[in-house]
Design a protein around this motif. Structure first.
Motif, PDB file in Angstrom:
ATOM      1  N   GLY A  21      16.825  -3.083  89.176  1.00 17.78           N
ATOM      2  CA  GLY A  21      17.779  -2.823  89.899  1.00 17.78           C
ATOM      3  C   GLY A  21      18.221  -3.770  90.977  1.00 17.78           C
ATOM      4  N   THR A  22      19.372  -4.040  91.617  1.00 20.48           N
ATOM      5  CA  THR A  22      19.523  -4.846  92.466  1.00 20.48           C
ATOM      6  C   THR A  22      19.149  -4.375  93.925  1.00 20.48           C
ATOM      7  N   ALA A  28      13.834  -7.674  97.088  1.00 22.04           N
ATOM      8  CA  ALA A  28      13.281  -6.913  96.284  1.00 22.04           C
ATOM      9  C   ALA A  28      14.072  -6.973  94.709  1.00 22.04           C
ATOM     10  N   GLY A  29      13.697  -6.010  93.901  1.00 23.72           N
ATOM     11  CA  GLY A  29      14.375  -6.003  92.590  1.00 23.72           C
ATOM     12  C   GLY A  29      14.963  -7.289  91.878  1.00 23.72           C
ATOM     13  N   THR A  52      21.446  -0.483  94.072  1.00 21.93           N
ATOM     14  CA  THR A  52      20.808   0.042  95.226  1.00 21.93           C
ATOM     15  C   THR A  52      21.635  -0.350  96.394  1.00 21.93           C
ATOM     16  N   GLN A  54      20.713  -1.097 100.047  1.00 19.42           N
ATOM     17  CA  GLN A  54      19.587  -1.134 100.765  1.00 19.42           C
ATOM     18  C   GLN A  54      19.321  -2.260 101.568  1.00 19.42           C
ATOM     19  N   LEU A 131      13.140   5.405  93.952  1.00 16.18           N
ATOM     20  CA  LEU A 131      14.023   4.480  93.010  1.00 16.18           C
ATOM     21  C   LEU A 131      14.125   5.009  91.527  1.00 16.18           C
ATOM     22  N   HIS A 224       7.859  -6.858 101.447  1.00 17.98           N
ATOM     23  CA  HIS A 224       9.078  -6.269 100.770  1.00 17.98           C
ATOM     24  C   HIS A 224       9.086  -7.367  99.303  1.00 17.98           C
ATOM     25  N   ASP A 228       7.468  -6.876  92.922  1.00 17.36           N
ATOM     26  CA  ASP A 228       8.335  -7.522  91.821  1.00 17.36           C
ATOM     27  C   ASP A 228       8.190  -9.134  91.833  1.00 17.36           C
TER      28      ASP A 228
HETATM   29  C1  LIG Z   1      16.067  -2.407  93.314  1.00 17.87           C
HETATM   30  C2  LIG Z   1      14.548  -2.471  93.890  1.00 17.87           C
HETATM   31  N1  LIG Z   1      13.670  -2.781  92.941  1.00 17.87           N
HETATM   32  C3  LIG Z   1      12.143  -2.579  93.461  1.00 17.87           C
HETATM   33  C4  LIG Z   1      11.823  -2.453  94.805  1.00 17.87           C
HETATM   34  C5  LIG Z   1      10.451  -2.140  95.074  1.00 17.87           C
HETATM   35  O1  LIG Z   1      10.133  -3.596  95.735  1.00 17.87           O
HETATM   36  C6  LIG Z   1      12.942  -2.086  95.354  1.00 17.87           C
HETATM   37  N2  LIG Z   1      12.683  -1.858  97.103  1.00 17.87           N
HETATM   38  N3  LIG Z   1      14.348  -2.042  95.252  1.00 17.87           N
END
Ligand SMILES: Cc1ncc(CO)c(N)n1
Ligand SMILES: Nc1ncnc2c1ncn2[C@@H]1O[C@H](COP(=O)(O)OP(=O)(O)OP(=O)(O)O)[C@@H](O)[C@H]1O
Length: 280
Positions: A21-22, A28-29, A52, A54, A131, A224, A228
């Motif tokens: 995920g973005t 992250a991600g 996401t 976020q 998530l 954070h 990943d």
């Molecule tokens: C898209 C995404 N993947 C993984 C995490 C976990 O670190 C996050 N916060 N967001």
């Protein structure tokens, strides 16, 4: 630390694929994965599974990509560009997990297949925001983890997947065994959230031997994207042909450097910094 081999300018570098995920906040991600891969000298290919909404304080929503579009991204990348290893992160739903597992089998990604697969079974953000739909945990256990060359849960994910509360070395070993019993070739239980020790120790298990990878615990709230980043660095080393223990040793050293260079961002948790080599 010893870095991965670099490719001369103008020559095609090693490639790796992240299916995840973005993170609009960039920490992250897919953003953590691509930044890590680039800083390791690896060309990052991406299959977006979810978008996401976020920032540093939390995840306020996400949008899932249709499963066939996720699978098609994997298919076109592997058939044309070719990758040395792949990683999964946030997959959000049962249908996306099933589509990823099916296309992985089709194109040769996964344990006992030519392209090793690192499965980071992302369930929630560090803020506790979901998530992954809760009902998809069965697909994580029965479909995703059995395809893993290495599975890399944090302690919250270990509890959700295996029911084991890791509080010490003994329960960490039990959890690594339970994850391996689900079908992963290697399991890692990450010690980042086990704050009882002065060390942060990740435990690696292959059904036979336990290997430990430790670093001094770094005093930072800016972690954070640490999970990943570790999994992406392991993926880069696997793409270079490293053995799993050597790849984990590299990943652990890499994420420690990134934690040491982590920085404040926004009002919440800042990110670990794959940019550490470009910072003074
Ligand atoms: C898209 C995404 N993947 C993984 C995490 C976990 O670190 C996050 N916060 N967001
Ligand atoms: N304070 C710390 N000091 C040293 N190493 C740490 C620390 N916190 C985490 N680590 C290491 O960072 C890596 C990621 O571990 P962690 O358990 O934080 O992952 P995670 O919770 O999945 O991360 P995130 O969800 O933020 O992406 C592991 O190698 C762990 O040992």
């Amino acid at each position: 630390m010893k870095l991965l081999p670099l490719t001369p300018a103008g020559q095609t570098p090693i490639r790796a694929l992240t299916i995840a995920g973005t993170d609009s906040g960039g920490g992250a991600g897919i953003q953590a994965d691509s930044r890590t891969m680039a800083m390791c000298g690896v060309h990052a290919c991406v299959a977006v599974a979810a978008v996401t909404v976020q920032n540093s304080v939390g995840v306020s929503g996400f949008h899932e990509i249709p499963p066939e579009i996720v699978a098609d991204q994997v298919r076109v990348v592997v058939s044309d560009i070719g990758v040395g290893a792949a990683k999964t992160g946030m997959l959000a739903s049962t249908t996306i997990i099933e589509a990823v597992a099916a296309v992985a089998a089709e194109v040769g990604i996964g344990r006992d297949r030519p392209i090793p697969l690192v499965v980071d079974p992302v369930c929630a953000s560090m803020h506790g925001d979901p998530l992954l739909h809760e009902e998809a945990l069965d697909a994580v256990r029965n479909t995703l983890i059995p395809a893993a060359t290495v599975v890399t849960p944090n302690l919250d994910e270990v509890r959700l997947i295996t029911g084991i509360e890791v509080v010490d070395d003994k329960s960490a070993r039990q959890a690594a065994e339970a994850l391996h019993a689900l079908g992963a070739e290697w399991s890692i239980v990450k010690g980042g959230h086990l704050r009882t020790s002065e060390l942060s120790t990740d435990l690696l298990f292959d059904g036979d031997r336990f290997l430990e990878f430790s670093s001094a615990r770094i005093d930072t709230g800016n972690d954070h994207g640490g999970g990943d980043t570790l999994a992406a660095a392991i993926t880069c080393a696997l793409a270079h042909g490293y053995s799993v223990p050597d790849a984990v040793a590299f990943g652990k050293e890499w994420v420690t450097k990134c934690l040491e260079a982590s920085y404040d961002l926004g009002a919440g948790h800042g990110p670990v910094s794959p940019l550490w080599r470009l910072q003074v």
